[in-house]
Design a protein around this motif. Structure first.
Motif, PDB file in Angstrom:
ATOM      1  N   HIS A  53       7.385   4.486  -2.941  1.00  0.00           N
ATOM      2  CA  HIS A  53       7.737   5.833  -3.405  1.00  0.00           C
ATOM      3  C   HIS A  53       6.577   6.372  -4.247  1.00  0.00           C
ATOM      4  O   HIS A  53       6.566   6.224  -5.466  1.00  0.00           O
ATOM      5  CB  HIS A  53       9.025   5.798  -4.222  1.00  0.00           C
ATOM      6  N   TYR A  58      -0.174  11.672  -2.835  1.00  0.00           N
ATOM      7  CA  TYR A  58       0.110  11.985  -1.441  1.00  0.00           C
ATOM      8  C   TYR A  58      -0.650  10.962  -0.615  1.00  0.00           C
ATOM      9  O   TYR A  58      -1.748  10.545  -0.981  1.00  0.00           O
ATOM     10  CB  TYR A  58      -0.355  13.400  -1.081  1.00  0.00           C
ATOM     11  N   THR A  72      12.992   6.875   5.854  1.00  0.00           N
ATOM     12  CA  THR A  72      13.068   7.703   4.647  1.00  0.00           C
ATOM     13  C   THR A  72      14.440   7.496   4.017  1.00  0.00           C
ATOM     14  O   THR A  72      15.480   7.580   4.695  1.00  0.00           O
ATOM     15  CB  THR A  72      12.817   9.186   4.963  1.00  0.00           C
ATOM     16  N   ALA A  74      15.987   9.239   1.662  1.00  0.00           N
ATOM     17  CA  ALA A  74      16.782  10.438   1.378  1.00  0.00           C
ATOM     18  C   ALA A  74      17.770  10.746   2.495  1.00  0.00           C
ATOM     19  O   ALA A  74      18.884  11.219   2.243  1.00  0.00           O
ATOM     20  CB  ALA A  74      15.876  11.637   1.136  1.00  0.00           C
ATOM     21  N   ASP A  75      17.375  10.460   3.750  1.00  0.00           N
ATOM     22  CA  ASP A  75      18.233  10.821   4.878  1.00  0.00           C
ATOM     23  C   ASP A  75      18.488   9.679   5.864  1.00  0.00           C
ATOM     24  O   ASP A  75      19.211   9.852   6.844  1.00  0.00           O
ATOM     25  CB  ASP A  75      17.653  12.020   5.628  1.00  0.00           C
ATOM     26  N   TYR A  87       1.586   9.000   9.892  1.00  0.00           N
ATOM     27  CA  TYR A  87       2.664   9.619   9.122  1.00  0.00           C
ATOM     28  C   TYR A  87       2.098  10.053   7.788  1.00  0.00           C
ATOM     29  O   TYR A  87       1.188   9.441   7.244  1.00  0.00           O
ATOM     30  CB  TYR A  87       3.902   8.728   8.999  1.00  0.00           C
ATOM     31  N   LEU A  89       3.085  11.421   3.946  1.00  0.00           N
ATOM     32  CA  LEU A  89       4.101  11.494   2.899  1.00  0.00           C
ATOM     33  C   LEU A  89       3.864  12.768   2.084  1.00  0.00           C
ATOM     34  O   LEU A  89       3.454  12.723   0.932  1.00  0.00           O
ATOM     35  CB  LEU A  89       4.043  10.237   2.037  1.00  0.00           C
ATOM     36  N   GLN A  91       5.987  14.940   0.992  1.00  0.00           N
ATOM     37  CA  GLN A  91       7.032  15.290   0.031  1.00  0.00           C
ATOM     38  C   GLN A  91       7.279  14.147  -0.959  1.00  0.00           C
ATOM     39  O   GLN A  91       8.374  14.041  -1.502  1.00  0.00           O
ATOM     40  CB  GLN A  91       8.333  15.623   0.775  1.00  0.00           C
ATOM     41  N   HIS A  92       6.269  13.301  -1.147  1.00  0.00           N
ATOM     42  CA  HIS A  92       6.431  12.110  -2.000  1.00  0.00           C
ATOM     43  C   HIS A  92       7.635  11.286  -1.513  1.00  0.00           C
ATOM     44  O   HIS A  92       8.402  10.760  -2.311  1.00  0.00           O
ATOM     45  CB  HIS A  92       6.592  12.485  -3.468  1.00  0.00           C
ATOM     46  N   ASP A  93       7.773  11.189  -0.200  1.00  0.00           N
ATOM     47  CA  ASP A  93       8.954  10.584   0.420  1.00  0.00           C
ATOM     48  C   ASP A  93       9.148   9.129  -0.002  1.00  0.00           C
ATOM     49  O   ASP A  93       8.275   8.287   0.219  1.00  0.00           O
ATOM     50  CB  ASP A  93       8.824  10.619   1.947  1.00  0.00           C
ATOM     51  N   GLU A  94      10.312   8.831  -0.560  1.00  0.00           N
ATOM     52  CA  GLU A  94      10.675   7.446  -0.833  1.00  0.00           C
ATOM     53  C   GLU A  94      11.063   6.817   0.500  1.00  0.00           C
ATOM     54  O   GLU A  94      11.858   7.382   1.260  1.00  0.00           O
ATOM     55  CB  GLU A  94      11.838   7.379  -1.813  1.00  0.00           C
ATOM     56  N   HIS A  95      10.489   5.651   0.795  1.00  0.00           N
ATOM     57  CA  HIS A  95      10.701   5.080   2.121  1.00  0.00           C
ATOM     58  C   HIS A  95      10.593   3.561   2.118  1.00  0.00           C
ATOM     59  O   HIS A  95      10.120   2.957   1.154  1.00  0.00           O
ATOM     60  CB  HIS A  95       9.708   5.672   3.121  1.00  0.00           C
TER      61      HIS A  95
END
Length: 130
Positions: A53, A58, A72, A74-75, A87, A89, A91-95
């Motif tokens: 995360h 970025y 990801t 979040a979803d 890929y 990141l 949106q600072h995607d937590e993954h």
């Protein structure tokens, strides 16, 4: 001009290994090189899962070799990753990053990292000014 060799860098302190053995990363371009970004070749080892995360950075990741997936948190969406895929990141995607075959990844970070970072408990690297 800066010219570095990956195998030579792997024999130096530019090779950083995760404490849990999931990955290693050879940091070829760092903040003190003054390029405005950092560039790494990272290996994610087969059969591992890494929580990431990057709240303060970025990252763009290009898969050169191996196979895995990114989920990801979040979803719950899962993207398979194979050679030729990138890929970002944005949106600072937590993954979660999982490798089904050891993955060799080319990674770009902005702001650039210093080279000694490892993932903190929350999956992030410290902010650039820490």
């Amino acid at each position: 001009m800066i010219v570095r060799n990956l195998e030579e860098a792997r024999q130096s302190d530019r090779l950083v290994k995760s404490e849990n053995g999931n990955w290693d990363s050879t940091r070829l371009l760092l903040a003190n090189d003054n390029g405005g970004f950092s560039f790494h070749i990272t290996r994610i080892y087969e059969g591992t899962e890494t929580h990431i995360h990057y709240k303060h950075h970025y990252e763009a990741v290009f898969c050169m070799e191996g196979e895995g997936e990114v989920e990801t948190l979040a979803d719950g969406k899962i993207w398979p990753i194979k050679p030729g895929d990138i890929y970002i990141l944005d949106q600072h995607d937590e993954h979660l990053l999982r490798a089904s075959k050891t993955m060799h990844l080319a990674c770009v970070f902005t702001p650039p990292i210093t080279g000694t970072e490892v993932h903190r408990e929350d999956g992030s690297y410290a902010p650039a000014d820490d």
